[in-house]
Write a protein that holds these residues in place. Structure first.
Motif, PDB file in Angstrom:
ATOM      1  N   VAL A 283     -48.241  28.813 105.366  1.00  0.00           N
ATOM      2  CA  VAL A 283     -49.254  27.777 105.212  1.00  0.00           C
ATOM      3  C   VAL A 283     -49.875  28.008 103.585  1.00  0.00           C
ATOM      4  N   SER A 284     -49.817  28.859 102.994  1.00  0.00           N
ATOM      5  CA  SER A 284     -50.336  29.082 101.674  1.00  0.00           C
ATOM      6  C   SER A 284     -49.269  28.666 100.795  1.00  0.00           C
ATOM      7  N   ARG A 285     -47.737  28.832 100.967  1.00  0.00           N
ATOM      8  CA  ARG A 285     -46.951  28.226 100.332  1.00  0.00           C
ATOM      9  C   ARG A 285     -47.142  26.765 100.225  1.00  0.00           C
TER      10      ARG A 285
ATOM     11  N   GLN B 161     -57.548  35.100  94.273  1.00  0.00           N
ATOM     12  CA  GLN B 161     -56.953  35.344  93.317  1.00  0.00           C
ATOM     13  C   GLN B 161     -55.947  34.350  92.899  1.00  0.00           C
ATOM     14  N   GLU B 162     -55.043  34.296  93.542  1.00  0.00           N
ATOM     15  CA  GLU B 162     -53.724  33.473  93.317  1.00  0.00           C
ATOM     16  C   GLU B 162     -54.345  32.080  93.294  1.00  0.00           C
ATOM     17  N   LYS B 163     -55.435  31.749  94.208  1.00  0.00           N
ATOM     18  CA  LYS B 163     -55.965  30.304  94.038  1.00  0.00           C
ATOM     19  C   LYS B 163     -56.625  29.894  92.533  1.00  0.00           C
ATOM     20  N   LEU B 164     -57.206  30.877  92.007  1.00  0.00           N
ATOM     21  CA  LEU B 164     -57.903  30.811  90.930  1.00  0.00           C
ATOM     22  C   LEU B 164     -56.873  30.540  89.660  1.00  0.00           C
TER      23      LEU B 164
ATOM     24  N   LYS C 236     -56.413  38.805  97.421  1.00  0.00           N
ATOM     25  CA  LYS C 236     -55.361  38.350  96.792  1.00  0.00           C
ATOM     26  C   LYS C 236     -55.008  36.788  96.919  1.00  0.00           C
ATOM     27  N   GLY C 237     -54.949  36.331  97.950  1.00  0.00           N
ATOM     28  CA  GLY C 237     -55.061  34.980  98.214  1.00  0.00           C
ATOM     29  C   GLY C 237     -56.261  34.253  97.348  1.00  0.00           C
TER      30      GLY C 237
ATOM     31  N   GLN D 169     -68.517  35.115  92.125  1.00  0.00           N
ATOM     32  CA  GLN D 169     -67.914  36.379  92.461  1.00  0.00           C
ATOM     33  C   GLN D 169     -66.920  37.173  91.476  1.00  0.00           C
ATOM     34  N   LYS D 170     -67.160  38.399  91.249  1.00  0.00           N
ATOM     35  CA  LYS D 170     -66.275  39.068  90.547  1.00  0.00           C
ATOM     36  C   LYS D 170     -64.662  39.300  91.312  1.00  0.00           C
ATOM     37  N   ILE D 171     -63.847  38.986  90.146  1.00  0.00           N
ATOM     38  CA  ILE D 171     -62.492  38.749  90.746  1.00  0.00           C
ATOM     39  C   ILE D 171     -62.045  39.996  91.361  1.00  0.00           C
TER      40      ILE D 171
END
Lengths: 234, 277
Positions: free
Chosen positions: A162-164, A134-137, A131-132, A124-126
Motif C-alpha cells: 500500500v505504501s509503495r 519519516q519517509e513521507k516527510l 519510519k513511515g 512533532q520531533k522526527i
C-alpha cells in the motif's frame, strides 16, 4: 536546456581494492522516467552518490545539464537517499523551512499542505515519528522542489504494498513538468508501468540501457528481462 | 548562503548551548538581584547566593569542555553521519559550509569565555570575601594596580581589545584544528573507529601546531609593549620595560597561518578523501 540532462562517461569507483563501478557510460534524456535497476551491491548507490556530489573521488566524467556535480547541479537535482537524513531533533515545520532557505525551487506552501494531507504533525520531533512518517516527510521535501532531475534511491525499499502505491502516486503527481526522474530499485514489478527507459547494472557494469518500448516490443516485460539478466547474480 | 548556514548551525547547536547559557543567565540574575535587593540587610552572602555561585562556577568551568563536545558531535553528525546526505547535497560551496561551522563554534567559545569572565566578575564584585576569602580578596586588590596601574584608558582599552582578538583567533583556529582531525578520522582508512581517531588526531594536531608555534615565537621577537600611555612595536624583548606588558604578535600571526592552512587542508579532505557512508 540540453536534450541530454545527465551524461555519464566511463565512471569508475573503487573502495580500496574493491572495484564497484567499472567504467559506466550512459545518457539520460530530459523529461523521461528512468529506472536504475540491479540487485543490492551492484553499484547503483555509488553511481547515484557520485552524481549528487556525495562521492568525489571517482574516475570518469559526470555532467548534469552540462555542468559537473557542484553548487549549480545541486540546485537543480532533488535527491532522496535511502537513509533518513534529517536531524532527530527537527520537526517537519523546521525541515520545511530549512529546505525553503536553501532551495529557490522549493515550494514551501505546497510542502505544508502536503504534510497536512499526509497527516503529519508539523511540530512533532522526527525522532518520535514512525519510519513511515519519516519517509513521507522526506518524500515531501524532495517532491516539493521544482527540480530538473529527481534522483530517488530505493524509495520503495522496506515498505508494504500500500505504501509503495502511495509513494509512486506521490512521485507521479508531484514531479515538475518536463523533469527527469532517475529511480533506483530492485523491486521491478511495482515501477514497471511508469518507466520510459531502464538501465541495468550488474557487478559494476551497465548491461542494459534501453527504452521500455523496445523491451515490450519483444513480448517481454521489464521484469522478465531483469530476471533473465540477473539470474546469475549473487 | 553563509548567513543561512550560520542561522541553521546556531539552531542546531543552540538547543544545548542556548539552554546552558539560559541557566547561566538565570543564575547570574538571581545572584545579582538577591544581592542588590538584600543589600540593606546582612552583609554576608546567603546560602542561596553561595549555592547559585557554586553552580555558576561549575557550569562556567565546564562550558569550554561542553563547547568542544557539542562542536565535535555536531560536525561529525551533520557532515559525516546520515545528515551528511542532506548537508553535502545543499547548493552551497563547501568552503561556506566549513566557514559557518567555524564561525558558530567560535561564537560558542566566546560565549563560554564571556560566561567565565562574568562569573569571575560576580565573584569579585558581589560575593567578594564571603566566597573567595578575605586574604585572597586582599591579594587580588593589591595585584590589580601592578597590572593596570599607570596606564591610560586608551592604552588599556587597546590592549584589552588586542588580547580579546588574539583569544578569539585562538578559539577559531582550535575549531579548525579539531575539524581537520574529525575529517581525517572519517577517511576510509580510519572511518571504522572514527571517534578514537578523532581524539588521537585532535591531540596530535593541536600538539604539533602548538610546538611549532612555541618554537618559532621563542626565537623571533616581535610584539607590542604596553606602557603607560602607548603601545609600541618591538623586535627585541629586552626593549620591554619593567612596567610594560608584552603581547607576542608572532604567536597570533602563526595561529592565523595555521588557521588558513588547516582550513584548506580540511576542505581538501572533506571534498576529496571522505566518502559519506
Amino acid at each position: 536546456m540540453s536534450e541530454t540532462l545527465l551524461k555519464v562517461r566511463n565512471l569508475k569507483k573503487s573502495y580500496g581494492s574493491h572495484q564497484v563501478l567499472n567504467g559506466v557510460s550512459f545518457d539520460v534524456p530530459s523529461g523521461k522516467i528512468v529506472g536504475l535497476l540491479g540487485p543490492n551491491g551492484c553499484g547503483k548507490t555509488s553511481m547515484i552518490k557520485s552524481i549528487v556530489g556525495l562521492i568525489n573521488d571517482y574516475e570518469g566524467k559526470i555532467l548534469i545539464n552540462g555542468k559537473e556535480p557542484g553548487v549549480e547541479s545541486k540546485a537543480i537535482v532533488a535527491y532522496l537517499p535511502e537513509k533518513n537524513y534529517l536531524a532527530p531533533w527537527m520537526t517537519p515545520k523546521h525541515a520545511i523551512s530549512y529546505m525553503a532557505d536553501f532551495y529557490k525551487n522549493f515550494d514551501k506552501e505546497k510542502a505544508l499542505n502536503m504534510a497536512q494531507t499526509f497527516n503529519l504533525d508539523l511540530n512533532q520531533k522526527i525522532k518520535t515519528m514512525s519510519k513511515g512518517q519519516q519517509e513521507k516527510l522526506q518524500l515531501i521535501l524532495v517532491m516539493c522542489r521544482k527540480a530538473d532531475l529527481y534522483i530517488l534511491d530505493e524509495p520503495l525499499g522496506g515498505v508494504d504494498l500500500v505504501s509503495r502505491e502511495f509513494i509512486l502516486d506521490t512521485i507521479m503527481k508531484n514531479h515538475s513538468e518536463n523533469s527527469t526522474i532517475l529511480l533506483s530499485t530492485h523491486l521491478i514489478y511495482d515501477i514497471e508501468r511508469i518507466l520510459d527507459r531502464v538501465l541495468m547494472v550488474k557487478g559494476g557494469d551497465l548491461v542494459v540501457n534501453t527504452d521500455v518500448e523496445k523491451i515490450t516490443a519483444t513480448g517481454k516485460s521489464v521484469e522478465d528481462l531483469f530476471r533473465e539478466v540477473f539470474s546469475y547474480a549473487v | 548562503m553563509l548567513s543561512k548556514l550560520i542561522k541553521h548551525e546556531l539552531i542546531a547547536t543552540g538547543r544545548i548551548m542556548g539552554a546552558l547559557y539560559a541557566v547561566v543567565g538565570i543564575l547570574m540574575a538571581y545572584i545579582l538581584g538577591s544581592y542588590y535587593i538584600g543589600k540593606g540587610g546582612a552583609e554576608a552572602a546567603t546560602t542561596g547566593q553561595m549555592l547559585g555561585m557554586m553552580v555558576l562556577l561549575i557550569i562556567s568551568s565546564c562550558s569550554f569542555f561542553l563547547t568542544v563536545i557539542v562542536m565535535i558531535s555536531n560536525f561529525q553528525r551533520s557532515l559525516y553521519g546520515d545528515q551528511g546526505y542532506l548537508t553535502f547535497t545543499l547548493p552551497v560551496k563547501s568552503t561556506a559550509l566549513l566557514a559557518s561551522k567555524i564561525i558558530v563554534s567560535t561564537i560558542w567559545f566566546i560565549a563560554a569565555f564571556v560566561c567565565l569572565m562574568g562569573t569571575m566578575a560576580i565573584m569579585y564584585y558581589v560575593i567578594r570575601e564571603d566566597y573567595i576569602g578575605q586574604e585572597s580578596y586582599a591579594m587580588i586588590e593589591s595585584m590589580l594596580p601592578l597590572i593596570l596601574g599607570g596606564k591610560s584608558l586608551a592604552t588599556m582599552v587597546a590592549s584589552i581589545v588586542i588580547y580579546l582578538v588574539s583569544f578569539f583567533i585562538r578559539f577559531a583556529v582550535l575549531s579548525i584544528e579539531v575539524y581537520f582531525a574529525i575529517s581525517l578520522a572519517n577517511t576510509r582508512l580510519f572511518q571504522k573507529r572514527h571517534l578514537l581517531w578523532t581524539i588521537v588526531f585532535s591531540m596530535g594536531t593541536i600538539y604539533i601546531a602548538e610546538s611549532i608555534s612555541t618554537l618559532i615565537s621563542d626565537n623571533i621577537d616581535f610584539g607590542l609593549a604596553i606602557t603607560a600611555d602607548k603601545l609600541t612595536f618591538i623586535t627585541n624583548q629586552l626593549q620591554v620595560g619593567a612596567s610594560a606588558t608584552y603581547i607576542n604578535l608572532v604567536t597570533i600571526i602563526i595561529s592565523l597561518l595555521f588557521g588558513v592552512g588547516f582550513f584548506f587542508a580540511t576542505h581538501y579532505v572533506m571534498n576529496k578523501k571522505v566518502n559519506i557512508r
